[in-house]
Design a protein around this motif. Structure first.
Motif, PDB file in Angstrom:
ATOM      1  N   LEU A   3       0.814  -1.214   0.000  1.00 24.89           N
ATOM      2  CA  LEU A   3       0.000   0.000   0.000  1.00 24.89           C
ATOM      3  C   LEU A   3       0.846   1.262   0.000  1.00 24.89           C
ATOM      4  N   GLU A   4       1.970   1.227   0.690  1.00 25.37           N
ATOM      5  CA  GLU A   4       2.841   2.410   0.717  1.00 25.37           C
ATOM      6  C   GLU A   4       3.393   2.702  -0.675  1.00 25.37           C
ATOM      7  N   LEU A   5       3.764   1.666  -1.396  1.00 26.21           N
ATOM      8  CA  LEU A   5       4.250   1.836  -2.772  1.00 26.21           C
ATOM      9  C   LEU A   5       3.145   2.414  -3.656  1.00 26.21           C
ATOM     10  N   GLU A   6       1.926   1.894  -3.505  1.00 33.28           N
ATOM     11  CA  GLU A   6       0.800   2.415  -4.287  1.00 33.28           C
ATOM     12  C   GLU A   6       0.577   3.898  -3.983  1.00 33.28           C
ATOM     13  N   GLU A   7       0.597   4.234  -2.702  1.00 32.70           N
ATOM     14  CA  GLU A   7       0.356   5.625  -2.306  1.00 32.70           C
ATOM     15  C   GLU A   7       1.449   6.550  -2.813  1.00 32.70           C
ATOM     16  N   ASN A   8       2.702   6.101  -2.765  1.00 29.65           N
ATOM     17  CA  ASN A   8       3.800   6.936  -3.263  1.00 29.65           C
ATOM     18  C   ASN A   8       3.700   7.143  -4.773  1.00 29.65           C
ATOM     19  N   ALA A   9       3.310   6.101  -5.499  1.00 27.67           N
ATOM     20  CA  ALA A   9       3.148   6.238  -6.948  1.00 27.67           C
ATOM     21  C   ALA A   9       2.053   7.255  -7.265  1.00 27.67           C
ATOM     22  N   LEU A  10       0.928   7.148  -6.570  1.00 29.45           N
ATOM     23  CA  LEU A  10      -0.172   8.087  -6.803  1.00 29.45           C
ATOM     24  C   LEU A  10       0.200   9.490  -6.353  1.00 29.45           C
ATOM     25  N   GLY A  11       0.932   9.589  -5.252  1.00 27.01           N
ATOM     26  CA  GLY A  11       1.387  10.885  -4.773  1.00 27.01           C
ATOM     27  C   GLY A  11       2.269  11.588  -5.786  1.00 27.01           C
TER      28      GLY A  11
END
Length: 157
Positions: A20-28
């Motif tokens: 989830l952290e990777l997903e959030e960083n990509a979207l960020g």
């Protein structure tokens, strides 16, 4: 004489692989204006909310900034009006979560951490394969799937 050799059953993982952290960083990063790889797809994100955000970013293209993404998600009924209850409790996405994604991505960049987009795809591929394997296992258990169907399902995954 043909003796059947019994092999121990290996259970499939009960949880899908995700980061989830990777997903959030990509979207960020996308919300900060950085381009995402053009091969990335909504299915590469595990969380429904993340798939919704990514789809909004794709739809808006070059205009995908925080206000426009939030406005689009709100018009689709996918963004709550108030930031009162945590996402984990309600499943509702709030604008504060979008801001937190941007801040997390900015922090990661300042720390020199790279977002591994290939890892997002790898996890997505693993989820699809695990889902196909689960469906084959259930089909075989209930004798509702033959080998040709199983091969096709796994091939499509």
């Amino acid at each position: 004489m043909n003796a059947r050799i019994s092999t121990p059953a290996i259970p499939l993982p009960s949880e899908d692989p995700r980061d989830l952290e990777l997903e959030e960083n990509a979207l960020g990063l996308a919300l900060l204006g950085y381009p995402l790889p053009n091969w990335l797809e909504p299915r590469d994100f595990w969380a429904d909310q993340h798939r919704n955000i990514f789809a909004a970013i794709q739809e808006l293209g070059d205009k995908a900034a925080l206000p426009s993404v939030a406005s689009l998600l709100r018009s689709q009924g996918k963004l709550a009006q108030y930031d009162a209850t945590p996402l984990e409790v309600t499943g509702w996405l709030h604008s504060a979560h979008l801001v937190a994604m941007m801040e997390g991505a900015d922090h990661a960049m300042r720390m020199g951490w790279a977002v591994d987009f290939g890892r997002l795809r790898e996890l997505s591929d693993r989820r699809r394969l695990l889902d196909a394997m689960r469906r084959v296992a259930i089909g075989f258990k209930h004798d509702s799937m033959d080998c040709a169907e199983a091969r096709e399902l796994l091939k499509e995954a």
